[in-house]
Design a protein around this motif. Structure first.
Motif, short mmCIF file in Angstrom:
data_model
loop_
_atom_site.label_atom_id
_atom_site.label_comp_id
_atom_site.label_asym_id
_atom_site.label_seq_id
_atom_site.Cartn_x
_atom_site.Cartn_y
_atom_site.Cartn_z
N UNK A 465 -25.24 56.40 -105.41
CA UNK A 465 -24.11 55.57 -105.02
C UNK A 465 -23.56 54.90 -106.28
N UNK A 466 -22.26 55.04 -106.51
CA UNK A 466 -21.64 54.51 -107.72
C UNK A 466 -20.44 53.65 -107.32
N UNK A 467 -19.78 53.11 -108.32
CA UNK A 467 -18.56 52.35 -108.08
C UNK A 467 -17.36 53.31 -108.05
N UNK A 468 -16.48 53.07 -107.08
CA UNK A 468 -15.30 53.93 -106.96
C UNK A 468 -14.40 53.79 -108.18
N UNK A 602 -19.11 55.46 -94.50
CA UNK A 602 -19.25 54.08 -94.06
C UNK A 602 -20.52 53.47 -94.65
N UNK A 603 -20.42 52.24 -95.09
CA UNK A 603 -21.54 51.55 -95.73
C UNK A 603 -22.41 50.89 -94.67
N UNK A 641 -17.34 50.71 -98.08
CA UNK A 641 -17.70 52.12 -98.06
C UNK A 641 -18.62 52.44 -99.22
N UNK A 642 -19.34 53.56 -99.07
CA UNK A 642 -20.17 54.08 -100.14
C UNK A 642 -19.38 55.11 -100.94
N UNK A 643 -19.71 55.26 -102.19
CA UNK A 643 -19.15 56.30 -103.04
C UNK A 643 -20.32 57.11 -103.58
#
Length: 817
Positions: A465-468, A602-603, A641-643
């Motif tokens: 999981x990273x930053x968008x 979805x987070x 949200x997740x990325x």
């Protein structure tokens, strides 16, 4: 509460506790030496205050015009929970009429320094290299008479009490509202729903879910069918209902103000939400996996007895945990992984394996194998033949008009189900068509059938999981693990059942259940090649192994240090990546770091809050490796949200999945699928594990090993008995050139079959090549098969070593299995 198990430590189960809330009063006094940001006039400063743990509560002072030394003396109130990490965000802005308001500076303040009943005055200073601005603020913390709040926590995350506000919009029988003319828009800031709209000409019912201790209000206004507000500037056209005075279970009726809504009424009823969570808060293994381990040990014990020719049955606590770690590498990784597993099956060693983990292309092998619940009990010729057949097809078949039309129908269905759709979902369908030639209805939770009797290893799939936006992968990444039982974050100790991945959650509760995604959409996440930003690309092209080591060491060391002045709750100026700059600099940064084609999920951590001592928790600190880990508002629970991206963007292997509490592998079989760097990912993982305090064997490679790797390399660390024995299998063509099988010399006619081109420049196994000639597929498959079988003696010796370690007399005092 989670119960402890004799199966081994379940790892920090969640606990329930009651804790009272307090009122925090923040008085913004004055600022000094403020710089203007528009260059055309003096600063017109104002201050915003936000406390993420009090969602929906954002305050702003008045604007003081033309002043570098503004005085406000304005007070604001927050209702806070002392058991969570409360970090107040204070931002000083310069108001601009024409352009966007410029930020003068921003600080984070951990209010744990504020003692109840004692007035505290603080002066916040900007980082020296940016300026000498100062801001004076007073804090007062007071106890309230409210009953304590019931919390659920694993000491990393905290789930707080939720309330539900039911809203029924109705109108009197004799009232008339023109059909379709006006709508009532209701807003509850900080709630799961945030904003909902109701037509005035029909009765409607909906709910808001919000923090029970939230000190906010339900607001509303009328909106015409054209989208503009009715009477927006007058109180008569607006609705405002404080939530705190509402008694649970009691109905309140009020009229909707405004001439456009004659006779329209709202019926409000607040109620508590169930306290049971759909998110499991616990850093250890779930009950299903612990039960699987018991079943698998019996299978492994029988396999080890036969493979090692033991004269007695093994007890369960003597059975070593053997894990397979497979690197990524597209179709090359998928093909070679089939060969490695085929060899283990021929040697009778596949049943000795407890865990099977992979990333990127190796997950394609795993996902396909688990279509069959009995796959490891068979000869694997079926899955291998399937892969050979479809890799030989032209890639263009996946883009035929018929296929494109089917993709469109599938994406429309997915969107109708409620899943967000992106180009990564299209990639999933293209990948499915290429690898299988048909739509498959397999799901991750369906792989549980392959584990019911312990008949197969447990598959583990890893993603990041990273930053968008704004950060590259080295700056921020969090390991996310997928198994047939659960999906979750290693760092936060939060997991959900795999069938709920993609559904919507809030504060640990399931809000909206969506149909489980077919596994092809997960394969696209695990091998997500579309989320690479330009900084990741530049780093990958230019950064040497030594540069990577230094970069990683610097980031981990920075993460381990307390933020500037944060000891005891003092101020922290925002990091340089958020410091004010020119519009051109901001745009350029966004150009380098934005991920325009990422997958959206979805987070399931949404709404959960960080425990006040989360950084001291062993599980969190193990995986905390960036400066943002010190700033709760920048962590994943605050994101909608997740990325998720391919783990290969950081380290091209799946080792972290093996280091969960409760797994502790004794032996790891590491399969490398790189054409030019047989030890790079392994060396990166050694550095990462040592920096994080994870047990890992020392990699001692001779110049000859580096120059000409062998088929198998054994690494162990006798000085660290917790570190697993490691067998690493580089993708090399050494003795296979001359031997068709271990000890079987090739005839002159067979020499061509031993020529496997692994040169990065000319190899048919290039990363982005998805079409193989059948002869090339067979050569790579046979090479991988041979390399493992040729190392049989080394594997058996490693098994004897870890079996000896498992003997009761070999265990240090107090060590359990």
């Amino acid at each position: 509460m989670e119960s402890l198990s004799s199966e081994g430590p379940p790892g920090h189960p969640h606990q329930e506790e009651a804790a009272a809330c307090c009122q925090l009063t923040v008085r913004v006094l004055e600022a000094r030496r403020l710089r203007t940001t528009d260059l055309l006039s003096e600063a017109d400063p104002y201050v915003t205050l936000q406390l993420p743990t009090a969602p929906g509560m954002t305050f702003r002072t008045n604007t003081v015009t033309n002043s570098s030394h503004p005085v406000w003396n304005e007070s604001f109130h927050f209702l806070i929970q002392s058991q969570v990490k409360n970090v107040l965000e204070l931002s000083v802005y310069d108001e601009n009429v024409i352009t966007k308001d410029g930020i003068c500076f921003k600080v984070f303040y951990d209010i744990s320094e504020v003692l109840p009943g004692q007035l505290l005055r603080k002066t916040f200073s900007q980082v020296p290299r940016w300026g000498q601005e100062e801001l004076d603020v007073e804090f007062l913390l007071e106890k309230t008479s409210d009953p304590p709040e019931n919390l659920i926590t694993n000491n990393v995350l905290v789930a707080r009490e939720l309330s539900r506000l039911d809203v029924f919009v109705d109108r009197a029988e004799n009232s008339t509202v023109a059909a379709g003319q006006d709508e009532l828009e209701l807003v509850l800031k900080g709630s799961y729903e945030d904003t909902q709209t109701s037509a005035l000409d029909t009765a409607s019912f909906f709910s808001f879910h919000y923090l029970a201790a939230q000190c906010t209000e339900l607001s509303g206004h009328l909106k015409s069918s054209r989208g503009d507000r009715c009477n927006p500037a007058t109180p008569a056209g607006r609705l405002s209902v404080p939530l705190r005075p509402l008694a649970l279970g009691e109905k309140v009726t009020l009229d909707v103000p405004g001439a456009n809504a004659p006779g329209v009424r709202l019926q409000l009823k607040a109620d508590s939400c169930p306290k049971e969570l759909a998110v499991r808060l616990g850093c250890g293994l779930c009950a299903e996996e612990r039960a699987f381990l018991r079943r698998r040990r019996r299978v492994a014990a029988a396999a080890l007895k036969q493979a090692l020719q033991l004269d007695r049955d093994l007890r369960e606590d003597e059975v070593p945990v053997v894990g397979i770690v497979a690197e990524g590498g597209g179709a090359r990784a998928m093909t070679a992984f089939y060969g490695h597993l085929l060899a283990l099956k021929k040697l009778g060693l596949l049943d000795c394996v407890t865990y099977l983990s992979g990333i990127s292309g190796s997950t394609w092998t795993m996902a396909h194998l688990y279509w069959d619940p009995e796959w490891s009990q068979k000869d694997l010729e079926g899955p291998v033949g399937h892969a050979r057949e479809h890799l030989a097809k032209s890639q263009l078949t996946a883009f035929s008009p018929e296929r494109l039309a089917s993709y469109r129908r599938e994406l429309e269905l997915r969107a109708k189900q409620g899943h967000p759709t992106t180009i990564v979902d299209l990639w999933a369908l293209v990948l499915e068509s290429k690898l299988h030639g048909q739509v498959t209805d397999y799901k991750l939770s369906g792989q549980r059938a392959a584990l019911e009797r312990g008949q197969n290893p447990l598959p583990l799939y890893l993603s990041l999981n990273v930053k968008e936006n704004h950060l590259d992968t080295l700056d921020f990444k969090e390991w996310v693990e997928f198994s047939p039982y659960e999906v979750g974050f290693l760092k936060y100790g939060a997991f959900i059942p795999s069938e709920l991945f993609g559904s919507e959650f809030f504060m640990g509760r399931l809000m909206r259940r969506l149909p489980e995604s077919r596994i092809c959409f997960l394969e696209a996440i695990w091998s997500n090649i579309f989320s690479l930003n330009l900084l990741d690309t530049w780093y990958d092209l230019t950064c040497s192994g030594e540069d990577w080591k230094q970069c990683l060491q610097d980031k981990i060391q920075n993460a381990e240090k307390q933020p500037a002045g944060s000891s005891g709750g003092a101020s922290q100026a925002e990091g340089s990546w958020l410091q004010p700059g020119t519009a051109l600099a901001q745009a350029f940064r966004g150009f380098l770091t934005r991920r325009p084609l990422h997958q959206r999920s979805a987070n399931f951590l949404r709404g959960l809050q960080m425990h006040r001592d989360y950084r001291a928790h062993e599980a969190f600190s193990t995986w905390a490796d960036c400066q943002l880990d010190a700033t709760p508002s920048q962590l994943t629970p605050q994101q909608p949200q997740l990325c998720l991206v391919d783990s290969g963007y950081f380290i091209n292997n799946s080792y972290p999945a093996m280091f969960r509490p409760g797994r502790q592998p004794d032996l790891i079989l590491s399969f490398n699928y790189s054409l030019d760097s047989p030890f790079q990912a392994l060396q990166q993982m050694e550095l990462y594990c040592r920096a994080q305090g994870l047990p890992f064997p020392r990699l001692e490679l001779s110049p000859e090993d580096q120059r000409q790797p062998g088929e198998c390399h054994l690494f162990s660390d006798p000085a660290c008995p917790q570190a697993p024995v490691l067998l690493h299998f580089p993708l090399v063509n050494a003795s296979f050139r001359d031997f068709s099988a271990p000890g079987v010399q090739r005839s002159p006619e067979e020499l061509e079959a031993g020529r496997v081109d692994l040169s990065p420049a000319t190899s048919p196994y290039a990363l982005f090549n998805m079409t193989y000639k059948e002869a090339d597929f067979d050569r790579l498959l046979s090479l991988s098969d041979y390399n493992v079988r040729n190392s049989q003696a080394t594997i058996l010796q490693a098994l004897r070593t870890v079996l000896k370690r498992r003997a009761p007399e070999a265990r240090p005092s107090g060590v359990q299995t």
